[in-house]
Design a protein around this motif. Structure first.
Motif, PDB file in Angstrom:
ATOM      1  N   MET A   1       0.688  -1.284   0.037  1.00  0.00           N
ATOM      2  CA  MET A   1      -0.040  -0.076   0.069  1.00  0.00           C
ATOM      3  C   MET A   1       0.855   1.268   0.024  1.00  0.00           C
ATOM      4  N   ARG A   2       2.082   1.231   0.995  1.00  0.00           N
ATOM      5  CA  ARG A   2       2.671   2.387   0.721  1.00  0.00           C
ATOM      6  C   ARG A   2       3.431   2.656  -0.625  1.00  0.00           C
ATOM      7  N   ASP A   3       4.048   1.399  -1.042  1.00  0.00           N
ATOM      8  CA  ASP A   3       4.947   1.667  -2.164  1.00  0.00           C
ATOM      9  C   ASP A   3       3.968   1.920  -3.413  1.00  0.00           C
ATOM     10  N   GLN A   4       2.666   1.599  -3.403  1.00  0.00           N
ATOM     11  CA  GLN A   4       1.790   1.924  -4.724  1.00  0.00           C
ATOM     12  C   GLN A   4       1.368   3.372  -4.215  1.00  0.00           C
ATOM     13  N   GLY A   5       1.616   4.143  -3.389  1.00  0.00           N
ATOM     14  CA  GLY A   5       1.290   5.671  -3.225  1.00  0.00           C
ATOM     15  C   GLY A   5      -0.215   5.768  -2.681  1.00  0.00           C
ATOM     16  N   VAL A   6      -0.993   4.830  -2.291  1.00  0.00           N
ATOM     17  CA  VAL A   6      -2.146   4.759  -1.823  1.00  0.00           C
ATOM     18  C   VAL A   6      -2.416   5.236  -0.435  1.00  0.00           C
ATOM     19  N   TRP A   7      -1.207   5.042   0.294  1.00  0.00           N
ATOM     20  CA  TRP A   7      -1.155   5.232   1.807  1.00  0.00           C
ATOM     21  C   TRP A   7       0.144   5.765   2.204  1.00  0.00           C
ATOM     22  N   LYS A   8       0.249   6.962   2.868  1.00  0.00           N
ATOM     23  CA  LYS A   8       1.466   7.495   3.441  1.00  0.00           C
ATOM     24  C   LYS A   8       1.510   7.531   4.730  1.00  0.00           C
ATOM     25  N   PRO A   9       2.019   6.464   5.254  1.00  0.00           N
ATOM     26  CA  PRO A   9       2.196   6.321   6.601  1.00  0.00           C
ATOM     27  C   PRO A   9       2.757   7.332   7.348  1.00  0.00           C
ATOM     28  N   ILE A  10       2.290   7.725   8.529  1.00  0.00           N
ATOM     29  CA  ILE A  10       2.714   8.583   9.473  1.00  0.00           C
ATOM     30  C   ILE A  10       3.955   8.413  10.051  1.00  0.00           C
ATOM     31  N   ASN A  11       4.140   7.018  10.070  1.00  0.00           N
ATOM     32  CA  ASN A  11       5.451   6.469  10.619  1.00  0.00           C
ATOM     33  C   ASN A  11       5.233   4.898  10.395  1.00  0.00           C
ATOM     34  N   ASN A  12       6.239   4.075  10.677  1.00  0.00           N
ATOM     35  CA  ASN A  12       6.486   2.737  10.269  1.00  0.00           C
ATOM     36  C   ASN A  12       6.247   1.869  11.501  1.00  0.00           C
TER      37      ASN A  12
ATOM     38  N   VAL B   1     -13.882  -1.365   3.310  1.00  0.00           N
ATOM     39  CA  VAL B   1     -15.227  -0.954   3.158  1.00  0.00           C
ATOM     40  C   VAL B   1     -15.368   0.297   2.540  1.00  0.00           C
ATOM     41  N   GLN B   2     -15.922   0.425   1.137  1.00  0.00           N
ATOM     42  CA  GLN B   2     -15.956   1.400   0.294  1.00  0.00           C
ATOM     43  C   GLN B   2     -17.555   1.536   0.074  1.00  0.00           C
ATOM     44  N   ASN B   3     -18.237   2.680   0.393  1.00  0.00           N
ATOM     45  CA  ASN B   3     -19.649   2.981   0.075  1.00  0.00           C
ATOM     46  C   ASN B   3     -20.533   1.746   0.429  1.00  0.00           C
ATOM     47  N   ALA B   4     -20.198   1.278   1.603  1.00  0.00           N
ATOM     48  CA  ALA B   4     -21.016   0.326   2.295  1.00  0.00           C
ATOM     49  C   ALA B   4     -20.903  -1.210   1.774  1.00  0.00           C
ATOM     50  N   GLU B   5     -19.657  -1.450   1.059  1.00  0.00           N
ATOM     51  CA  GLU B   5     -19.513  -2.730   0.508  1.00  0.00           C
ATOM     52  C   GLU B   5     -17.948  -3.117   0.891  1.00  0.00           C
ATOM     53  N   HIS B   6     -17.752  -4.333   0.830  1.00  0.00           N
ATOM     54  CA  HIS B   6     -16.436  -4.933   0.971  1.00  0.00           C
ATOM     55  C   HIS B   6     -15.865  -4.838  -0.341  1.00  0.00           C
ATOM     56  N   ARG B   7     -14.882  -4.241  -0.576  1.00  0.00           N
ATOM     57  CA  ARG B   7     -14.039  -4.458  -2.113  1.00  0.00           C
ATOM     58  C   ARG B   7     -12.749  -4.889  -1.903  1.00  0.00           C
ATOM     59  N   ILE B   8     -12.114  -5.822  -2.584  1.00  0.00           N
ATOM     60  CA  ILE B   8     -10.981  -6.318  -2.484  1.00  0.00           C
ATOM     61  C   ILE B   8      -9.884  -5.363  -3.056  1.00  0.00           C
ATOM     62  N   ILE B   9      -8.913  -5.147  -2.111  1.00  0.00           N
ATOM     63  CA  ILE B   9      -7.968  -4.112  -2.537  1.00  0.00           C
ATOM     64  C   ILE B   9      -6.508  -4.770  -2.891  1.00  0.00           C
ATOM     65  N   TYR B  10      -6.288  -6.090  -2.435  1.00  0.00           N
ATOM     66  CA  TYR B  10      -4.938  -6.568  -2.530  1.00  0.00           C
ATOM     67  C   TYR B  10      -5.333  -8.198  -2.157  1.00  0.00           C
ATOM     68  N   PRO B  11      -4.591  -8.986  -3.041  1.00  0.00           N
ATOM     69  CA  PRO B  11      -3.370  -8.755  -3.817  1.00  0.00           C
ATOM     70  C   PRO B  11      -3.592  -8.273  -4.950  1.00  0.00           C
ATOM     71  N   ASP B  12      -2.951  -7.691  -5.781  1.00  0.00           N
ATOM     72  CA  ASP B  12      -2.908  -6.688  -6.849  1.00  0.00           C
ATOM     73  C   ASP B  12      -3.532  -7.596  -8.153  1.00  0.00           C
ATOM     74  N   VAL B  13      -3.183  -8.939  -8.133  1.00  0.00           N
ATOM     75  CA  VAL B  13      -3.842  -9.673  -9.204  1.00  0.00           C
ATOM     76  C   VAL B  13      -5.419  -9.925  -9.016  1.00  0.00           C
ATOM     77  N   LEU B  14      -5.731  -9.732  -7.723  1.00  0.00           N
ATOM     78  CA  LEU B  14      -7.277  -9.926  -7.708  1.00  0.00           C
ATOM     79  C   LEU B  14      -8.266  -8.747  -7.223  1.00  0.00           C
ATOM     80  N   LYS B  15      -7.516  -7.518  -7.208  1.00  0.00           N
ATOM     81  CA  LYS B  15      -8.226  -6.358  -6.529  1.00  0.00           C
ATOM     82  C   LYS B  15      -9.057  -5.858  -7.486  1.00  0.00           C
ATOM     83  N   GLU B  16     -10.353  -5.400  -7.042  1.00  0.00           N
ATOM     84  CA  GLU B  16     -11.492  -4.802  -7.515  1.00  0.00           C
ATOM     85  C   GLU B  16     -11.066  -3.424  -7.646  1.00  0.00           C
TER      86      GLU B  16
END
Length: 430
Positions: free
Chosen positions: A177-188, A406-421
């Protein structure tokens, strides 16, 4: 083996959408277009217990859907499939033993079950019969025992990876998630909020062992004790520790719902918050409402969102209207088709050893992914490979651990990349 609870324990009140009609025990069902004596699948199903009812009902529903399809297409070896359903309390070793003995008395050709919390007593009774026994147990403690006694337990197969992967895979997910730039952690830092039952402790220990090998570090551990009546002090501890990622290592969907509401009112800004498995229960979304938005969870056993998975989801929702569980629905369905393949290959469902050999040596690709149990533990290989004894380097070599948001009251797959919605989205408190 001592009694332990797992993530799948549910509260006494099971939402109507998650529970089908109660079946007496034993109950034989299944209309068939095929002729001849039926091939019997024993399905121990929690109906009157205080734990496991929702997941067990999901499993039975998935099994039922598969049997209806198979029988409509002519059955197996010209014979119809039928279920023999017996009530079981997943928390009670005595109940488990009674249930298995009933299935043995019914002369079932295989046993198919979601899980129990006391596997050894159940396995010991089944060992005197040796019919193929497939379940989604998710317990490395038992598969370790199986590996030490293959002659005794060689007929038992765990149709999903074990719970240790919840800990092993978490740093891998964070890095992605960090490497893809979708999450910028406040620390590690990673903060573990852990329940005291053995299941959650196993996950916590696995994560603690994985962190030193990753780019993340342990920031703190907070203990909680079921039932959690008020999350206020925990949330203040989360804010005090201030870690970039927080794993809530619990299991009760209703208590997770209380947490997300309280956390949303007083959050740790910027933190990625992960809830271990419990949101898979339909009641999580029902009770959480809009407060669930943005939270992340995962399962080592889940229905994919590829073409095969989407087709199953559509069929299941048509057959069983309401909120669909995304874990054991597909597992019950896959196991039934796995047994069908084994029986057709062997040619006789009474040849237990030959059927078990087929399951052990022959992988099966279902709606929940690739089941490969030809290893000493006889549990499914896990994808992605995290260095565990049973890891798959390619998707079609193992069962993928699915991370949802949880996105818009639904469960959406975000990882692994080959299966993400979809990609991980910015949480409301970021």
């Amino acid at each position: 083996m001592t009694t332990t609870f797992t993530r799948r324990r549910v509260l006494k009140a099971v939402p109507a959408a998650a529970a089908a009609a109660t079946l007496p025990a034993p109950f034989i069902s299944g209309a068939a277009r095929a002729a001849g004596d039926p091939i019997l699948i024993g399905v121990p199903t929690a109906q009157t217990a205080q734990a496991g009812v929702a997941d067990h009902q999901d499993y039975l529903n998935g099994t039922t859907l598969a049997i209806e399809e198979i029988n409509a297409a002519g059955g197996v070896l010209g014979r119809p499939l039928k279920t023999v359903v017996v009530d079981i309390d997943p928390l009670s070793p005595e109940s488990g033993q009674v249930a298995i003995n009933k299935l043995i008395d019914a002369k079932v050709h295989a046993m198919s079950c979601a899980f129990v919390f006391t596997p050894v007593p159940v396995a010991d009774v089944s060992a005197r019969y040796k019919a193929p026994f497939l379940w989604g147990l998710t317990q490395r403690n038992f598969t370790d025992i199986l590996a030490k006694s293959p002659e005794k337990y060689g007929h038992i197969f765990q149709t999903d990876p074990s719970e240790v992967h919840y800990g092993y895979t978490f740093p891998v997910f964070l890095k992605a998630m960090r490497d893809q730039g979708v999450w910028k952690p406040i620390n590690n830092g990673v903060h573990i909020v852990q329940e005291q039952i053995a299941y959650n402790q196993t996950i916590s220990k696995a994560l603690q062992s994985a962190l030193p090998k990753s780019e993340f570090k342990l920031a703190g551990i907070t203990d909680i004790q079921y039932p959690v009546q008020d999350w206020g002090s925990v949330i203040q501890e989360i804010k005090k520790v201030g870690a970039g990622a927080v794993m809530i290592d619990h299991w009760v969907a209703a208590e997770y719902a209380a947490f997300v509401k309280q956390f949303g009112a007083d959050p740790l800004k910027g933190a990625l918050v992960y809830l271990q498995y419990g949101p898979s229960q339909p009641e999580f979304l029902e009770l959480s409402g809009p407060a669930a938005e943005g939270f992340v969870w995962s399962t080592v056993l889940g229905v994919y969102a590829d073409d095969k998975g989407k087709e199953f989801r559509a069929k299941y929702k048509k057959r069983f209207p309401g909120i669909m569980g995304l874990c054991y629905t597909g597992n019950g369905y896959d196991v039934t088709y796995y047994l069908k393949a084994a029986w057709e290959a062997v040619g006789d469902p009474n040849k237990f050893r030959e059927v078990c050999d087929f399951v052990r040596k022959t992988p099966y690709r279902g709606v929940c992914g690739y089941m490969s149990m030809n290893n000493p533990l006889q549990e499914c290989a896990h994808y992605p490979d995290t260095g565990d004894a049973i890891g798959a380097k390619e998707l079609e070599q193992g069962m993928a651990q699915l991370f949802f948001q949880v996105q818009n009251a639904e469960h959406r797959i975000i990882y692994p990349d080959v299966l993400k919605e979809t990609a991980l989205r910015k949480a409301p408190w970021w």
